[in-house]
Design a protein around this motif. Structure first.
Motif, PDB file in Angstrom:
ATOM      1  N   TRP A 352       0.817  -1.209   0.000  1.00  0.00           N
ATOM      2  CA  TRP A 352       0.000   0.000   0.000  1.00  0.00           C
ATOM      3  C   TRP A 352       0.855   1.265   0.000  1.00  0.00           C
ATOM      4  N   VAL A 353       1.924   1.267   0.789  1.00  0.00           N
ATOM      5  CA  VAL A 353       2.768   2.473   0.866  1.00  0.00           C
ATOM      6  C   VAL A 353       3.467   2.723  -0.461  1.00  0.00           C
ATOM      7  N   THR A 354       4.081   1.696  -1.039  1.00  0.00           N
ATOM      8  CA  THR A 354       4.825   1.883  -2.302  1.00  0.00           C
ATOM      9  C   THR A 354       3.895   1.973  -3.503  1.00  0.00           C
ATOM     10  N   GLY A 355       2.633   1.535  -3.345  1.00  0.00           N
ATOM     11  CA  GLY A 355       1.693   1.561  -4.459  1.00  0.00           C
ATOM     12  C   GLY A 355       0.799   2.786  -4.436  1.00  0.00           C
ATOM     13  N   ASP A 356      -0.412   2.620  -3.892  1.00  0.00           N
ATOM     14  CA  ASP A 356      -1.414   3.693  -3.958  1.00  0.00           C
ATOM     15  C   ASP A 356      -1.008   4.944  -3.186  1.00  0.00           C
ATOM     16  N   PHE A 357      -0.344   4.778  -2.032  1.00  0.00           N
ATOM     17  CA  PHE A 357       0.042   5.947  -1.241  1.00  0.00           C
ATOM     18  C   PHE A 357       1.091   6.781  -1.980  1.00  0.00           C
ATOM     19  N   PHE A 358       2.155   6.132  -2.501  1.00  0.00           N
ATOM     20  CA  PHE A 358       3.168   6.868  -3.259  1.00  0.00           C
ATOM     21  C   PHE A 358       2.567   7.506  -4.510  1.00  0.00           C
ATOM     22  N   ALA A 359       1.646   6.782  -5.173  1.00  0.00           N
ATOM     23  CA  ALA A 359       1.014   7.323  -6.380  1.00  0.00           C
ATOM     24  C   ALA A 359       0.243   8.599  -6.052  1.00  0.00           C
ATOM     25  N   ALA A 360      -0.438   8.598  -4.913  1.00  0.00           N
ATOM     26  CA  ALA A 360      -1.194   9.792  -4.498  1.00  0.00           C
ATOM     27  C   ALA A 360      -0.248  10.950  -4.171  1.00  0.00           C
ATOM     28  N   LEU A 361       0.886  10.639  -3.530  1.00  0.00           N
ATOM     29  CA  LEU A 361       1.875  11.687  -3.250  1.00  0.00           C
ATOM     30  C   LEU A 361       2.398  12.290  -4.553  1.00  0.00           C
ATOM     31  N   ASN A 362       2.682  11.429  -5.528  1.00  0.00           N
ATOM     32  CA  ASN A 362       3.192  11.916  -6.814  1.00  0.00           C
ATOM     33  C   ASN A 362       2.169  12.807  -7.510  1.00  0.00           C
ATOM     34  N   ARG A 363       0.913  12.408  -7.456  1.00  0.00           N
ATOM     35  CA  ARG A 363      -0.135  13.214  -8.104  1.00  0.00           C
ATOM     36  C   ARG A 363      -0.248  14.593  -7.468  1.00  0.00           C
ATOM     37  N   SER A 371       2.390  14.842   3.716  1.00  0.00           N
ATOM     38  CA  SER A 371       1.189  14.098   3.340  1.00  0.00           C
ATOM     39  C   SER A 371      -0.011  14.471   4.215  1.00  0.00           C
ATOM     40  N   PRO A 372      -1.183  14.722   3.590  1.00  0.00           N
ATOM     41  CA  PRO A 372      -2.395  14.969   4.374  1.00  0.00           C
ATOM     42  C   PRO A 372      -2.924  13.690   5.023  1.00  0.00           C
ATOM     43  N   VAL A 373      -2.401  12.537   4.581  1.00  0.00           N
ATOM     44  CA  VAL A 373      -2.789  11.258   5.173  1.00  0.00           C
ATOM     45  C   VAL A 373      -1.660  10.802   6.087  1.00  0.00           C
ATOM     46  N   SER A 374      -1.924  10.768   7.384  1.00  0.00           N
ATOM     47  CA  SER A 374      -0.898  10.377   8.347  1.00  0.00           C
ATOM     48  C   SER A 374      -0.710   8.863   8.331  1.00  0.00           C
ATOM     49  N   ASP A 397     -10.633   4.017  -3.291  1.00  0.00           N
ATOM     50  CA  ASP A 397     -11.467   5.225  -3.415  1.00  0.00           C
ATOM     51  C   ASP A 397     -11.421   6.051  -2.129  1.00  0.00           C
ATOM     52  N   VAL A 398     -11.447   5.359  -0.995  1.00  0.00           N
ATOM     53  CA  VAL A 398     -11.402   6.056   0.294  1.00  0.00           C
ATOM     54  C   VAL A 398     -10.084   6.802   0.446  1.00  0.00           C
ATOM     55  N   LEU A 399      -8.982   6.159   0.034  1.00  0.00           N
ATOM     56  CA  LEU A 399      -7.669   6.815   0.141  1.00  0.00           C
ATOM     57  C   LEU A 399      -7.632   8.097  -0.681  1.00  0.00           C
ATOM     58  N   ALA A 400      -8.216   8.062  -1.874  1.00  0.00           N
ATOM     59  CA  ALA A 400      -8.262   9.270  -2.715  1.00  0.00           C
ATOM     60  C   ALA A 400      -9.028  10.389  -2.008  1.00  0.00           C
ATOM     61  N   ILE A 401     -10.138  10.034  -1.356  1.00  0.00           N
ATOM     62  CA  ILE A 401     -10.917  11.044  -0.617  1.00  0.00           C
ATOM     63  C   ILE A 401     -10.110  11.576   0.565  1.00  0.00           C
ATOM     64  N   GLU A 407      -9.960  13.740   5.785  1.00  0.00           N
ATOM     65  CA  GLU A 407     -10.857  13.037   6.712  1.00  0.00           C
ATOM     66  C   GLU A 407     -10.285  11.673   7.104  1.00  0.00           C
ATOM     67  N   ARG A 408     -10.730  11.153   8.241  1.00  0.00           N
ATOM     68  CA  ARG A 408     -10.351   9.822   8.665  1.00  0.00           C
ATOM     69  C   ARG A 408     -11.123   8.794   7.839  1.00  0.00           C
ATOM     70  N   PRO A 409     -10.530   7.631   7.588  1.00  0.00           N
ATOM     71  CA  PRO A 409     -11.192   6.643   6.730  1.00  0.00           C
ATOM     72  C   PRO A 409     -12.514   6.135   7.284  1.00  0.00           C
ATOM     73  N   GLY A 410     -12.611   5.922   8.601  1.00  0.00           N
ATOM     74  CA  GLY A 410     -13.857   5.440   9.196  1.00  0.00           C
ATOM     75  C   GLY A 410     -15.000   6.399   8.960  1.00  0.00           C
ATOM     76  N   ALA A 411     -14.718   7.683   9.102  1.00  0.00           N
ATOM     77  CA  ALA A 411     -15.750   8.705   8.898  1.00  0.00           C
ATOM     78  C   ALA A 411     -16.200   8.739   7.440  1.00  0.00           C
ATOM     79  N   ILE A 412     -15.245   8.568   6.515  1.00  0.00           N
ATOM     80  CA  ILE A 412     -15.585   8.567   5.080  1.00  0.00           C
ATOM     81  C   ILE A 412     -16.487   7.379   4.758  1.00  0.00           C
ATOM     82  N   VAL A 413     -16.135   6.216   5.261  1.00  0.00           N
ATOM     83  CA  VAL A 413     -16.912   4.997   4.996  1.00  0.00           C
ATOM     84  C   VAL A 413     -18.337   5.133   5.529  1.00  0.00           C
ATOM     85  N   ASP A 414     -18.486   5.655   6.745  1.00  0.00           N
ATOM     86  CA  ASP A 414     -19.808   5.794   7.344  1.00  0.00           C
ATOM     87  C   ASP A 414     -20.649   6.860   6.636  1.00  0.00           C
TER      88      ASP A 414
END
Length: 482
Positions: A352-363, A371-374, A397-401, A407-414
């Motif tokens: 996850w860190v080297t994949g979607d998280f790094f991709a989001a940082l690059n974007r 990073s806004p995501v701790s 999708d949640v990570l992108a949001i 926002e925290r992931p739990g709050a986004i999901v709910d």
């Protein structure tokens, strides 16, 4: 594969050594209490010592000495308990004392090694000749006035570590890998920030060429190269220049050159000075620097875990050598990964860190530290996958949001109703609907076209808006299709 330059007379080998000037991370200069903050107003960080006022005496900064020792220990080098400062005499407008206080005959750090890793996965040991402390000069500004040069002495007296390698590198790639690794070690140690664009790390590149099997030929020094990419380009350009010169029947003269980054060529700056040109002699204002062995040991005991050791530990945790390499490139990235991985599956976290998280940082053009995501928030997201609250697709999708809103992931999901469906009855209903709408494909599947299974999975997940638990969908679908 050995790197060579092909000339008219056959292949030529390139011999490279680097002299890296690394600004010591400290709050004050090497011999004065003046500040070292980058970007301050010109001449706002200058003491009487830095300005070369008569009668001013230098006083050694203990933290700068400690930083040099830490660096030497990180380079697996010999620490000299007795060293000495010398005066290196030359005139330059931004050197108000008329000499530079440096270490010539007796440096604080002796021989060491740096292990580099190349693109093909092979490793090579590059020898360190020495590390010595010295003070930086000021800066001449030639673009402020049509007929005058301005002098900014803010850098005058700033502590530098000059780290001299053995001529062990044989290609631009090796030179780039060495400088990358050295910068990484210094940043892990916290002894230099490695910001080459701010001038706090720069390299003098020594290049010569020779026929395979020959001894060393005359070298030239390409001065003050301020990026790893430019170092590699300078090696290539200077080596090709020397090959052409030798093959035309000329000789290479030892000199100092500059790299023209715009044209990709080196050009002559001045003839290379020898040590006697600088009239070195022990600085009469500074006694020899004598270190206590137990003080050095205390610094060694407090060193952080360095990249090679951390990479080996990550591999032992089950990560691939490649993932371990990527995650240890920067200390901040490694720290982020370790926080997320605490109590979780290391391989899943690495993916996850080297994949979607790094991709989001690059974007977003952000570094890990911005990073806004701790790390805690990413860990919470992975926990939602682990306890089957959401599936992997929804998690992306949640990570992108999370990157957009913080926002925290739990709050986004709910808030968005994204919890995945684990109700077998609801999954069966969706499957029945898809099978009824695709009766022909059901018949094809049952006649032996197993590859259609992926089609049905996709249709069911689409019908459930991506919220079906993939494992349950697969399990029930297999039962229904027979």
């Amino acid at each position: 594969m050995t790197y060579t330059i092909e000339g008219h007379t056959g292949p030529w080998e390139v011999v490279i050594g680097l002299e890296v000037h690394a600004q010591v991370t400290s709050q004050a200069k090497l011999f004065s209490g003046a500040a070292t903050e980058f970007g301050a107003a010109p001449n706002s960080q200058v003491s009487f010592v830095d300005a070369g006022f008569p009668g001013m005496l230098p006083v050694i900064n203990e933290e700068c000495v400690a930083q040099a020792v830490r660096t030497g220990l990180g380079l697996k080098a010999e620490i000299h308990l007795w060293s000495r400062f010398d005066r290196k005499n030359y005139f330059y407008a931004d050197l108000p004392q008329g000499y530079q206080i440096s270490q010539f005959a007796h440096p604080i750090v002796g021989t060491g090694t740096v292990e580099i890793t190349l693109a093909d996965g092979s490793t090579k040991q590059i020898g360190i000749t020495r590390l010595h402390l010295e003070q930086d000069a000021g800066k001449s500004l030639h673009d402020q006035h049509p007929s005058k040069s301005f002098i900014d002495l803010n850098r005058s007296g700033v502590a530098l570590m000059e780290i001299v390698s053995e001529p062990d590198m044989r290609s631009p790639e090796e030179a780039g890998a060495y400088l990358t690794k050295l910068r990484q070690i210094l940043r892990y140690l916290g002894t230099c920030d490695g910001n080459m664009d701010e001038g706090s790390m720069r390299a003098d590149v020594n290049v010569s060429v020779r026929k395979p099997g020959e001894g060393f030929r005359t070298r030239c020094e390409v001065k003050n190269v301020n990026s790893i990419r430019f170092v590699m380009q300078a090696v290539e350009a200077e080596a090709r220049r020397q090959v052409e010169l030798w093959e035309e029947g000329g000789t290479v003269e030892q000199e100092t050159r500059l790299f023209d980054t715009g044209r990709g060529v080196t050009r002559s700056m001045r003839s290379k000075e020898d040590a006697h040109d600088y009239r070195y002699f022990p600085d009469p204002d500074l006694p020899p620097l004598v270190l206590a062995a137990d003080w050095v040991e205390s610094l060694k005991a407090a060193l952080p875990e360095l990249p090679d050791a951390r990479r080996a530990r990550y591999v032992a945790m089950g990560l691939s050598p490649y993932d371990a390499h990527v995650l240890t490139l920067e200390r901040e990235t490694a720290a982020f990964f370790e926080t997320v991985a605490a109590g979780r599956d290391a391989k899943t976290v690495a993916n996850w860190v080297t994949g979607d998280f790094f991709a989001a940082l690059n974007r977003t053009g952000l570094g890990v530290e911005e990073s806004p995501v701790s790390a805690d928030a990413l860990g919470e997201l992975l926990d939602l996958i682990a306890d089957r609250t959401i599936n992997g697709k929804i998690a992306k999708d949640v990570l992108a949001i999370m990157f957009e809103t913080g926002e925290r992931p739990g709050a986004i999901v709910d808030a968005r109703g994204l919890r995945q469906v684990v109700d077998t009855g609801a999954i069966e209903a969706a499957i029945d609907q898809v099978m009824a709408a695709n009766a022909g494909k059901v018949a094809e599947y049952r006649s032996g076209k197993d590859k259609l299974f992926g089609f049905f999975v996709g249709q069911v997940m689409k019908a459930m808006q991506g919220k079906g638990n993939p494992a349950l969908v697969n399990e029930v679908l297999k039962q229904k299709l027979g």
